[in-house]
Design a protein around this motif. Sequence first.
Motif, PDB file in Angstrom:
ATOM      1  N   ALA A 296       0.861  -1.171  -0.007  1.00 59.34           N
ATOM      2  CA  ALA A 296      -0.164   0.127  -0.028  1.00 59.34           C
ATOM      3  C   ALA A 296       0.834   1.195   0.100  1.00 59.34           C
ATOM      4  CB  ALA A 296      -0.907   0.025   1.145  1.00 59.34           C
ATOM      5  N   ASP A 297       2.117   1.106   0.626  1.00 60.05           N
ATOM      6  CA  ASP A 297       2.944   2.584   0.596  1.00 60.05           C
ATOM      7  C   ASP A 297       3.070   2.936  -0.626  1.00 60.05           C
ATOM      8  OD1 ASP A 297       2.675   2.691   3.232  1.00 60.05           O
ATOM      9  OD2 ASP A 297       4.483   1.636   3.902  1.00 60.05           O
ATOM     10  N   LEU A 298       3.907   1.903  -1.578  1.00 57.19           N
ATOM     11  CA  LEU A 298       4.131   1.987  -2.735  1.00 57.19           C
ATOM     12  C   LEU A 298       2.956   2.571  -3.670  1.00 57.19           C
ATOM     13  CD1 LEU A 298       6.263   1.976  -5.132  1.00 57.19           C
ATOM     14  CD2 LEU A 298       5.743  -0.705  -5.341  1.00 57.19           C
ATOM     15  N   ALA A 299       1.846   1.896  -3.670  1.00 57.37           N
ATOM     16  CA  ALA A 299       0.832   2.182  -4.308  1.00 57.37           C
ATOM     17  C   ALA A 299       0.285   3.649  -4.149  1.00 57.37           C
ATOM     18  CB  ALA A 299      -0.478   1.360  -3.918  1.00 57.37           C
ATOM     19  N   VAL A 300       0.237   4.079  -2.677  1.00 57.66           N
ATOM     20  CA  VAL A 300       0.098   5.423  -2.433  1.00 57.66           C
ATOM     21  C   VAL A 300       1.202   6.276  -2.986  1.00 57.66           C
ATOM     22  CG1 VAL A 300      -0.339   7.170  -0.664  1.00 57.66           C
ATOM     23  CG2 VAL A 300      -1.453   4.952  -0.534  1.00 57.66           C
ATOM     24  N   ALA A 301       2.171   5.975  -3.067  1.00 57.46           N
ATOM     25  CA  ALA A 301       3.403   6.910  -3.540  1.00 57.46           C
ATOM     26  C   ALA A 301       3.154   7.162  -4.853  1.00 57.46           C
ATOM     27  CB  ALA A 301       4.890   6.364  -3.282  1.00 57.46           C
ATOM     28  N   VAL A 302       2.643   5.925  -5.738  1.00 61.55           N
ATOM     29  CA  VAL A 302       2.432   6.228  -7.224  1.00 61.55           C
ATOM     30  C   VAL A 302       1.353   7.026  -7.286  1.00 61.55           C
ATOM     31  CG1 VAL A 302       1.918   5.026  -9.297  1.00 61.55           C
ATOM     32  CG2 VAL A 302       3.504   3.886  -7.970  1.00 61.55           C
ATOM     33  N   LEU A 303       0.152   6.818  -6.758  1.00 60.86           N
ATOM     34  CA  LEU A 303      -0.872   7.741  -6.883  1.00 60.86           C
ATOM     35  C   LEU A 303      -0.796   9.228  -6.630  1.00 60.86           C
ATOM     36  CD1 LEU A 303      -3.833   5.103  -5.274  1.00 60.86           C
ATOM     37  CD2 LEU A 303      -3.520   6.023  -7.809  1.00 60.86           C
ATOM     38  N   GLU A 304       0.151   9.451  -5.681  1.00 59.37           N
ATOM     39  CA  GLU A 304       0.480  10.732  -5.295  1.00 59.37           C
ATOM     40  C   GLU A 304       1.196  11.435  -6.487  1.00 59.37           C
ATOM     41  OE1 GLU A 304       1.248  10.840  -0.387  1.00 59.37           O
ATOM     42  OE2 GLU A 304       2.827  10.377  -1.801  1.00 59.37           O
ATOM     43  N   GLU A 305       2.135  10.872  -7.068  1.00 57.26           N
ATOM     44  CA  GLU A 305       2.860  11.513  -8.347  1.00 57.26           C
ATOM     45  C   GLU A 305       1.697  11.338  -9.333  1.00 57.26           C
ATOM     46  OE1 GLU A 305       5.850  12.724  -8.390  1.00 57.26           O
ATOM     47  OE2 GLU A 305       5.416  12.331  -6.189  1.00 57.26           O
ATOM     48  N   ALA A 306       0.978  10.404  -9.609  1.00 60.48           N
ATOM     49  CA  ALA A 306      -0.114  10.671 -10.677  1.00 60.48           C
ATOM     50  C   ALA A 306      -1.006  11.758 -10.338  1.00 60.48           C
ATOM     51  CB  ALA A 306      -0.976   9.385 -10.784  1.00 60.48           C
ATOM     52  N   GLY A 307      -1.403  12.007  -9.150  1.00 57.17           N
ATOM     53  CA  GLY A 307      -2.206  12.999  -8.903  1.00 57.17           C
ATOM     54  C   GLY A 307      -1.564  14.374  -9.174  1.00 57.17           C
ATOM     55  N   LYS A 308      -0.124  14.559  -8.974  1.00 52.18           N
ATOM     56  CA  LYS A 308       0.422  15.876  -9.306  1.00 52.18           C
ATOM     57  C   LYS A 308       0.486  15.965 -10.802  1.00 52.18           C
ATOM     58  CE  LYS A 308       3.715  15.478  -5.390  1.00 52.18           C
ATOM     59  NZ  LYS A 308       5.265  14.990  -5.056  1.00 52.18           N
ATOM     60  N   VAL A 309       0.539  14.882 -11.694  1.00 46.03           N
ATOM     61  CA  VAL A 309       0.571  15.130 -13.018  1.00 46.03           C
ATOM     62  C   VAL A 309      -0.956  15.797 -13.563  1.00 46.03           C
ATOM     63  CG1 VAL A 309       0.220  13.837 -15.296  1.00 46.03           C
ATOM     64  CG2 VAL A 309       1.954  13.383 -13.652  1.00 46.03           C
ATOM     65  N   CYS A 310      -1.828  15.260 -12.797  1.00 48.65           N
ATOM     66  CA  CYS A 310      -3.557  15.589 -12.858  1.00 48.65           C
ATOM     67  C   CYS A 310      -3.764  17.103 -12.705  1.00 48.65           C
ATOM     68  CB  CYS A 310      -4.347  14.537 -12.366  1.00 48.65           C
ATOM     69  SG  CYS A 310      -4.311  12.923 -13.176  1.00 48.65           S
ATOM     70  N   ALA A 311      -3.148  17.275 -11.442  1.00 51.76           N
ATOM     71  CA  ALA A 311      -3.636  18.687 -10.975  1.00 51.76           C
ATOM     72  C   ALA A 311      -2.824  19.906 -11.462  1.00 51.76           C
ATOM     73  CB  ALA A 311      -3.402  18.640  -9.454  1.00 51.76           C
ATOM     74  N   GLU A 312      -1.251  19.567 -11.731  1.00 55.64           N
ATOM     75  CA  GLU A 312      -0.442  20.594 -12.211  1.00 55.64           C
ATOM     76  C   GLU A 312      -0.320  20.413 -13.567  1.00 55.64           C
ATOM     77  OE1 GLU A 312       3.222  19.697 -10.122  1.00 55.64           O
ATOM     78  OE2 GLU A 312       2.177  19.661  -8.153  1.00 55.64           O
ATOM     79  N   ARG A 313      -0.645  19.579 -14.507  1.00 54.46           N
ATOM     80  CA  ARG A 313      -0.394  19.638 -15.763  1.00 54.46           C
ATOM     81  C   ARG A 313      -1.704  19.452 -16.637  1.00 54.46           C
ATOM     82  NH1 ARG A 313       1.979  20.706 -19.705  1.00 54.46           N
ATOM     83  NH2 ARG A 313       3.604  19.854 -20.961  1.00 54.46           N
ATOM     84  N   LEU A 314      -2.520  18.534 -16.199  1.00 57.17           N
ATOM     85  CA  LEU A 314      -3.700  18.365 -17.041  1.00 57.17           C
ATOM     86  C   LEU A 314      -4.856  19.189 -16.671  1.00 57.17           C
ATOM     87  CD1 LEU A 314      -3.902  14.469 -17.209  1.00 57.17           C
ATOM     88  CD2 LEU A 314      -2.582  16.144 -18.761  1.00 57.17           C
ATOM     89  N   HIS A 315      -4.996  19.501 -15.450  1.00 59.24           N
ATOM     90  CA  HIS A 315      -6.302  20.348 -14.919  1.00 59.24           C
ATOM     91  C   HIS A 315      -6.007  22.049 -15.728  1.00 59.24           C
ATOM     92  CE1 HIS A 315      -8.899  22.232 -11.954  1.00 59.24           C
ATOM     93  NE2 HIS A 315      -9.769  21.774 -12.673  1.00 59.24           N
ATOM     94  N   PRO A 316      -4.997  22.388 -15.718  1.00 54.46           N
ATOM     95  CA  PRO A 316      -4.652  23.663 -16.303  1.00 54.46           C
ATOM     96  C   PRO A 316      -4.847  23.806 -17.865  1.00 54.46           C
ATOM     97  CG  PRO A 316      -2.794  23.421 -14.743  1.00 54.46           C
ATOM     98  CD  PRO A 316      -3.578  22.199 -14.979  1.00 54.46           C
TER      99      PRO A 316
END
Length: 578
Positions: free
Chosen positions: A34-54
């Motif tokens: 779960a720790d690795l999974a959450v880490a991957v999702l955190e980085e994925a979330g940054k892509v969505c929030a910082e790159r795709l949403h704008p």
Amino acid sequence: MQSYAPPIDDYRFLLTEVLGFDQAMAELGKAVDADLAVAVLEEAGKVCAERLHPLNREGDEQGSRLVDGAVQTPDGFAQAYRDFADAGWTSLSADPAHGGQGLPFVLQLWFDEMISATNLSFGLFPGLSRGACEAIAAHASEELKAAYLGPLVIGEWTGAMALTESGAGTDLALLKTRATPNGDGSYAVAGTKIFISSGDHDFGGNIVHLVLARLPDAPPGVKGISLFLVPKYLPDADGGFTVRNAMSVGSLEKKMGIHAQPTCVMHYDDATGWLVGEAHRGLAAMFTMMNAERLMVGIQGLGIAGGAYQQAAAYARDRVQGRSADGTRGPVAIIDHADVRRMLLNVRAFVEAGRALAGWTALQLDRAKGHDDAGERGQADALVALLTPVIKAAFTDFGFESAVQAQQVFGGHGYIREWGMEQYVRDARIAQIYEGTNGVQAMDLVGRKLPMAGGAVVEGFFDGIAADVAAAGDLVIAARTGEALALLREATVALRGAGVDATGAAAVDYLRLFALVAMGWMWTRMAVAAGAGDTALHSGKLAVADYFARRVLPQAGGLAASISAGEGAIMALAAEAF
């Protein structure tokens, strides 16, 4: 518009306290916790929030354009896709044998949720490519796999699915595109397809179309359909892909939503293609791609709802209008008003249960592909098949309804472009239509999925829900879910062996009832887990579970009554009277 906040705490709660992620991965022999999974999702979330949403609003306003026969996507999309692919996001859950990372599918599905919440049009490019990879891997020759899977998996190339024609939508038996043998193992594909998402773009690289067509000796109907791989660029003498194939974009559809996504009319003018799978069995091969896409489309509805909820909740906390219910304070933030809270809770109750059900289903898909025991693989595969039409149809129905309710929270401001809410509504609408309309999904559930294994699959699923409800103690959500499950079991028995009209009359209501029970089950599991915690997240889960039990699950009674009413009232009016 507010910035997007990836729901990482919710993902962590589901992985560690509800879905038993670490145990599931241990059973599959995967070195992922779960720790690795959450880490991957955190980085994925940054892509969505910082790159795709704008890029989302500008992409909607610009739209894709057809210039001199070539598609130009909105400013920033091409570079964003290249960065997305270069960072390895296209290969997240793909098979390592083809260059993928082989991570659990639950991470892919929740990543798709975040992509859909931030930029639905963008998400179709990698999503369709992933579906094309699955069809090619499952059905194509070793030569085609070797040539096409690697570049598709790493995002150097993209994929598209070409089924629909102007006279052949849901009824693919009517399609007219032809494929004629060239004598060298390839085929000349001729015809026109419509509604082809990602049919062309300016990202660079090849675009691999999977096209349904008929061979000269094809029998009539769906048993005469074959599947062909038709790339935009063909191999040259040196092994590169530089030779332009005889296919072109006739026009771009002018659509209600997903403006940044190029939805193409494609002409295949004796384009060179290769058979995928067996002749005349193309529909079975294409359904490998379509079933993957149907799960993805369901998640689009979930993502839209989650993104719209964040905007509406933030607005409700800030917007000051009216007085408090007791008249002693005013003006107050609209979050104090009961009706605003009702709308927000309706959306949140769906989003959090949908997220959990999506995660559970994704873990079943991992079991279906990777468990050592064949019986376990078969059972998991059947459960995924059962839930696919439910997730596609119910999530997109609830997703659209959620977008409308979130827009309503804004009042008049929700109707104007400035706040972005009207785009959520427009974009969400297509998900109820493409990859098989939701009415078709309901008929698939009732007509094809309920009878699987003589009804044993659905009964086993119900038994699993009943066991969790019984183990949950005296929680209101457990009791109400059990009551709704009893209604669903009765409806299931009543529909066995029903005629075509009776099935058609009941199917949509049945699917919604099925979805409500499945979400009640997830809320029961979440409430049990939350009862053992003491954080704000845990108390919030208990409160929303109670809301779902008292304010949403009562719909089950009305749906059951509608199902039991039969087809008489629907079929009574003569066709000419409509």
